[in-house]
Write an enzyme that holds these catalytic residues in place. Structure first.
Site, PDB file in Angstrom:
ATOM      1  N   HIS A 177      -6.220  -0.082  -8.053  1.00 51.74           N
ATOM      2  CA  HIS A 177      -5.771   1.174  -7.446  1.00 51.74           C
ATOM      3  C   HIS A 177      -5.027   2.040  -8.465  1.00 51.74           C
ATOM      4  O   HIS A 177      -3.817   1.909  -8.631  1.00 51.74           O
ATOM      5  CB  HIS A 177      -4.840   0.868  -6.272  1.00 51.74           C
ATOM      6  CG  HIS A 177      -5.458   0.016  -5.217  1.00 51.74           C
ATOM      7  ND1 HIS A 177      -5.652  -1.341  -5.381  1.00 51.74           N
ATOM      8  CD2 HIS A 177      -5.932   0.326  -3.979  1.00 51.74           C
ATOM      9  CE1 HIS A 177      -6.227  -1.834  -4.282  1.00 51.74           C
ATOM     10  NE2 HIS A 177      -6.400  -0.848  -3.419  1.00 51.74           N
ATOM     11  N   HIS A 230      -7.723   6.421  -4.966  1.00 48.55           N
ATOM     12  CA  HIS A 230      -6.859   5.434  -4.308  1.00 48.55           C
ATOM     13  C   HIS A 230      -7.152   4.007  -4.750  1.00 48.55           C
ATOM     14  O   HIS A 230      -6.261   3.315  -5.235  1.00 48.55           O
ATOM     15  CB  HIS A 230      -6.978   5.522  -2.772  1.00 48.55           C
ATOM     16  CG  HIS A 230      -6.422   4.316  -2.086  1.00 48.55           C
ATOM     17  ND1 HIS A 230      -5.115   4.223  -1.697  1.00 48.55           N
ATOM     18  CD2 HIS A 230      -6.977   3.110  -1.790  1.00 48.55           C
ATOM     19  CE1 HIS A 230      -4.893   3.020  -1.173  1.00 48.55           C
ATOM     20  NE2 HIS A 230      -6.012   2.337  -1.216  1.00 48.55           N
ATOM     21  N   GLU A 290      10.993  -8.112  16.415  1.00 49.34           N
ATOM     22  CA  GLU A 290      10.686  -9.445  15.881  1.00 49.34           C
ATOM     23  C   GLU A 290      10.135  -9.382  14.458  1.00 49.34           C
ATOM     24  O   GLU A 290      10.532 -10.161  13.582  1.00 49.34           O
ATOM     25  CB  GLU A 290       9.674 -10.163  16.794  1.00 49.34           C
ATOM     26  CG  GLU A 290      10.194 -10.504  18.182  1.00 49.34           C
ATOM     27  CD  GLU A 290      10.102  -9.327  19.154  1.00 49.34           C
ATOM     28  OE1 GLU A 290       9.545  -8.272  18.796  1.00 49.34           O
ATOM     29  OE2 GLU A 290      10.600  -9.470  20.291  1.00 49.34           O
ATOM     30  N   HIS A 307       4.396 -15.311  28.763  1.00 53.02           N
ATOM     31  CA  HIS A 307       5.521 -15.867  28.014  1.00 53.02           C
ATOM     32  C   HIS A 307       5.315 -17.325  27.610  1.00 53.02           C
ATOM     33  O   HIS A 307       6.174 -17.898  26.952  1.00 53.02           O
ATOM     34  CB  HIS A 307       6.807 -15.751  28.856  1.00 53.02           C
ATOM     35  CG  HIS A 307       7.378 -14.366  28.865  1.00 53.02           C
ATOM     36  ND1 HIS A 307       6.624 -13.264  29.196  1.00 53.02           N
ATOM     37  CD2 HIS A 307       8.623 -13.906  28.570  1.00 53.02           C
ATOM     38  CE1 HIS A 307       7.382 -12.181  29.119  1.00 53.02           C
ATOM     39  NE2 HIS A 307       8.595 -12.539  28.733  1.00 53.02           N
TER      40      HIS A 307
HETATM   41  C1  LIG Z   1      -1.034  -3.893   6.804  1.00 56.33           C
HETATM   42  C2  LIG Z   1      -2.078  -3.323   5.914  1.00 56.33           C
HETATM   43  N1  LIG Z   1      -3.112  -2.668   6.453  1.00 56.33           N
HETATM   44  C3  LIG Z   1      -4.096  -2.177   5.691  1.00 56.33           C
HETATM   45  C4  LIG Z   1      -4.052  -2.344   4.337  1.00 56.33           C
HETATM   46  C5  LIG Z   1      -5.192  -1.817   3.473  1.00 56.33           C
HETATM   47  N2  LIG Z   1      -4.723  -0.644   2.705  1.00 56.33           N
HETATM   48  C6  LIG Z   1      -4.283  -0.757   1.458  1.00 56.33           C
HETATM   49  S1  LIG Z   1      -3.723   0.708   0.844  1.00 56.33           S
HETATM   50  C7  LIG Z   1      -4.120   1.518   2.267  1.00 56.33           C
HETATM   51  C8  LIG Z   1      -3.864   2.989   2.411  1.00 56.33           C
HETATM   52  C9  LIG Z   1      -2.476   3.280   2.066  1.00 56.33           C
HETATM   53  O1  LIG Z   1      -2.251   4.629   1.988  1.00 56.33           O
HETATM   54  P1  LIG Z   1      -0.998   5.118   1.170  1.00 56.33           P
HETATM   55  O2  LIG Z   1       0.142   4.244   1.444  1.00 56.33           O
HETATM   56  O3  LIG Z   1      -0.829   6.551   1.439  1.00 56.33           O
HETATM   57  O4  LIG Z   1      -1.406   4.845  -0.325  1.00 56.33           O
HETATM   58  P2  LIG Z   1      -2.069   5.859  -1.361  1.00 56.33           P
HETATM   59  O5  LIG Z   1      -3.499   6.018  -0.953  1.00 56.33           O
HETATM   60  O6  LIG Z   1      -1.327   7.137  -1.265  1.00 56.33           O
HETATM   61  O7  LIG Z   1      -1.939   5.163  -2.649  1.00 56.33           O
HETATM   62  C10 LIG Z   1      -4.656   0.637   3.200  1.00 56.33           C
HETATM   63  C11 LIG Z   1      -5.111   1.037   4.546  1.00 56.33           C
HETATM   64  C12 LIG Z   1      -2.959  -3.040   3.805  1.00 56.33           C
HETATM   65  N3  LIG Z   1      -2.832  -3.274   2.503  1.00 56.33           N
HETATM   66  N4  LIG Z   1      -1.969  -3.485   4.607  1.00 56.33           N
END
Ligand SMILES: Cc1ncc(C[n+]2csc(CCOP(=O)(O)OP(=O)(O)O)c2C)c(N)n1
Ligand SMILES: [Mg+2]
Length: 654
Positions: A27, A258, A403, A465
């Site tokens: 990334h 990204h 939680e 529960h």
């Molecule tokens: C809980 C979770 N859900 C989905 C992902 C997959 N994922 C990784 S980065 C991302 C998008 C994140 O967007 P942002 O925080 O704006 O990062 P940017 O593209 O700006 O670097 C996703 C959906 C993850 N790593 N963790």
């Protein structure tokens, strides 16, 4: 010529795009977009010593947007940490490189926590900030006086857990926490406008935070915003307006940067755009030197701190706490001796409270809490006063109904060091914090989960529960030790084992209903995971294996079988994981091949074949429970002496 901040930031950009290109995976967008902010942080504000990554009074930095791992690896390398080396970065995302896809605390000392599951880094940072204030209250400004910094992305601030975390941080007034939000308005699918129209800043303000904005590519403006954050006594959010992939002329500002390599052509174009002429993984000497100087900025602060520590009466205690060693003591032995003298018929949740009374009185490391179920989880003791904005010395956190936030905060406290966190909720809601439990295990942190109301035995609250699949699903998490003690003695033993388990989390599954004390010894038998509680009197035909509240039932079933001339061992198995770790002669002795093996546990039967074999009998509940008094439910679901003995007899006769 002096090196500019821009050149230093471009070193992060170059390393990031080149490492992702070489790995053909990763990334580049986030580290390129936040390179300027990270440079300001590392060269002007962050208190750290690259030569002493574990210095207890360092600032903690959490890259909550863990997909931007190259930002962490680049800053660690550039500022002079021993690891990662430039070769490690060359091998980004390859087997055995500490520069893993997402940052892992077990791989690199400068990585404070494992991130990647979005939102959890921020929530762990809240735990770190809690730990800092708590230890500050105990050890004073001279020894504990640091900040927690977070870089979070749009994703971190969309995940539900962030709301739990910021609510807690705002309420507790954690003013030494600063979140730098990579406000680039891009996520994987494209513009954030596809999925959200939330006013994030208003939400943080409403949660009691101080909020600033800055141009994330203007070094002076970034500093101005950080200075404002430091001057405010609330936790701070700084919305850093950035361009994702900044420097890649054709792709910046788009989701194309990204999570994919930029491609050779775009990397070359970015070199031109940035005026970066060095080949991949080659940092010009003057730029590297400027970074290395930044890495030594806090040298004097660290030496001064060491001098203060040497002269401080609490030196040994702080060192012990940060190492995580348990003090010498007999609290548990004395408590067990008391139980043997006066057996207790109590719910194991109550037995847990009794054990905790003894332990919390002598172990200041323990900081407890509950997600709004204090009176049900029995997690509060006389020694644990409330932790609050006005008393950071308190050792009991009212987490509220959060939680997941609680579990992640506990991870942060454990990672910070100096604290052994424990926290409670109902076992059925372990699912709400499951990914944080998983991260406790992955990060090898000593976090203790107190999960009560562990079966249909909770009765009237009904199937919503009543945990059914939970024990099995928790046992499936690697490096998590699940305990389900059967009485007050085993509960105390499981607490002692959880405290000793400093390489991973432990989870105690505890009953709501009273259970008789079945043991009259203090031999720490639970350490084996499973042991023979009762040996067959007649010729042994079968072994009953039970956990928790079903051990009492197994004893009654065995009594009935013995009356009928059938020899039956009863094995109490408080922990699968500890039993599996025993040598094979021990395991073979406890579960002999030639006998019929019967498991009895008020949960799904899946998995018990591991111990009962394909010819065994598994008594469990493979459906959801029901709302009724506990006794009626156990009877309804076949957990009665009559029902179980008749099934066993039928099996033996078939
Ligand atoms: C809980 C979770 N859900 C989905 C992902 C997959 N994922 C990784 S980065 C991302 C998008 C994140 O967007 P942002 O925080 O704006 O990062 P940017 O593209 O700006 O670097 C996703 C959906 C993850 N790593 N963790
Ligand atoms: Mg984004």
């Amino acid at each position: 010529m002096t090196v500019t901040a821009q050149q230093m930031a471009n070193a992060i950009r170059a390393l990031s795009m080149d490492a992702v290109q070489a790995a053909n995976s990763g990334h580049p967008g986030m580290p390129m977009g936040m390179a300027d902010v990270a440079t300001v942080l590392y060269t002007k504000y962050l208190k750290y010593d690259a030569s002493a990554p574990k210095w207890p009074d360092r600032d903690r930095f959490v890259l909550s947007a863990g997909h931007g791992s190259m930002l962490a690896y680049a800053t660690l390398y550039l500022s002079g940490y021993a690891k990662p080396t430039i070769d490690d970065i060359r091998n980004f995302r390859r087997l055995h490189s500490p520069c893993a896809g997402h940052p892992e605390n077990t791989e690199l000392e400068g990585v404070e926590c494992t991130t990647g599951p979005l939102g959890q880094g921020l929530a762990m940072a809240v735990g770190m900030a809690i730990a800092e204030r708590h230890l500050n209250a105990e050890f004073g400004d001279e020894l504990v006086d640091h900040r927690t910094w977070v870089i979070a992305g749009d994703g971190c601030l969309m995940e539900g857990i962030n709301h739990e975390a910021i609510g807690l941080a705002g309420h507790l007034g954690l003013g030494r926490l600063v979140v730098l939000w990579d406000d680039n308005k891009i996520t994987i699918d494209g513009a954030t406008s596809l999925s959200t129209s939330e006013d994030v800043k208003a939400r943080f303000t409403a949660a009691g935070w101080h909020v600033e904005s800055c141009d994330g590519h203007d070094f002076d403006d970034i500093s101005r915003a950080i200075d404002a954050a430091l001057a405010d006594d609330r936790p701070s959010l700084i919305a850093c307006k950035t361009l994702i992939g900044k420097g890649a002329p054709n792709k910046q500002g788009t989701s194309a940067t990204h999570g994919s390599p930029l491609g050779a052509e775009e990397v070359a174009a970015a070199r031109t755009e940035l005026g970066w002429t060095s080949p991949p993984f080659d940092i010009p000497d003057d730029v590297l030197q400027a970074w290395r100087n930044a890495g030594r900025r806090s040298d004097k602060a660290k030496i001064d701190w060491e001098n203060r520590l040497s002269a401080n009466a609490k030196k040994d205690e702080l060192n012990r706490r940060m190492k995580g060693d348990l003090p010498d003591g007999h609290a548990m032995a004395d408590y067990l001796a008391g139980l043997i003298a006066n057996p207790a018929k109590v719910a194991t949740r109550k037995a847990s409270e009794m054990a905790l009374e003894a332990i919390t009185a002598v172990l200041p490391d323990l900081v407890g809490g509950s997600a709004d179920l204090t009176g049900s989880n029995n997690t509060k003791t006389k020694s644990t006063l409330p932790f609050s904005k006005t008393n950071y010395g308190g050792r009991y956190i009212y987490y509220g109904i959060r939680e997941f936030g609680m579990a992640a905060a506990m991870n942060g406290m454990a990672l910070h060091g100096g604290i052994i966190p424990y926290g409670g909720t109902f076992l059925v809601f372990s699912d709400y914090c499951r990914n944080a439990i998983r991260l406790s295990a992955l990060q090898r942190q000593r976090v203790i989960y107190v999960m009560t109301h562990d079966s249909i035995g909770l009765g009237e609250d009904g199937p919503t529960h009543q945990p059914v699949e939970h024990l099995l699903s928790l046992r499936a998490i690697p490096n998590l030790t699940v305990f389900r003690p059967c009485d007050a003695i085993e509960t105390a033993e499981c607490w002692a084992l959880s405290l000793k388990n400093d390489g991973g989390p432990s989870l105690l599954a505890l009953s709501r209903q009273n259970l008789p004390q079945l043991r009259g010894d203090a031999d720490m038998k639970s350490a084996r995971g499973a042991y023979r509680l009762k040996a067959a009197e007649n010729a042994r035909k079968l072994v009953l294996i039970a956990t928790g509240s079903e051990v009492e039932l197994a004893m009654k079933v065995a009594e009935k079988l013995e009356d009928d001339g059938l020899g039956a061992d009863v094995v109490s198995m408080p922990s699968w994981e500890l039993f599996d770790a025993q040598d094979s002669p021990y395991r073979a002795d406890i579960l002999p091949v030639e006998t019929l093996k019967v498991s009895i546990e008020a949960g799904v039967t899946l998995g018990w074949e591991r111990y009962t074999g394909s010819d065994g009998l598994n008594i469990g509940i493979d459906r959801f429970g029901a709302s009724a008094p506990a006794e009626a439910l156990f009877d309804h679901f076949g957990f009665s002496v009559e029902h179980i003995t008749s099934r066993i007899q039928a099996r033996l006769e078939s």
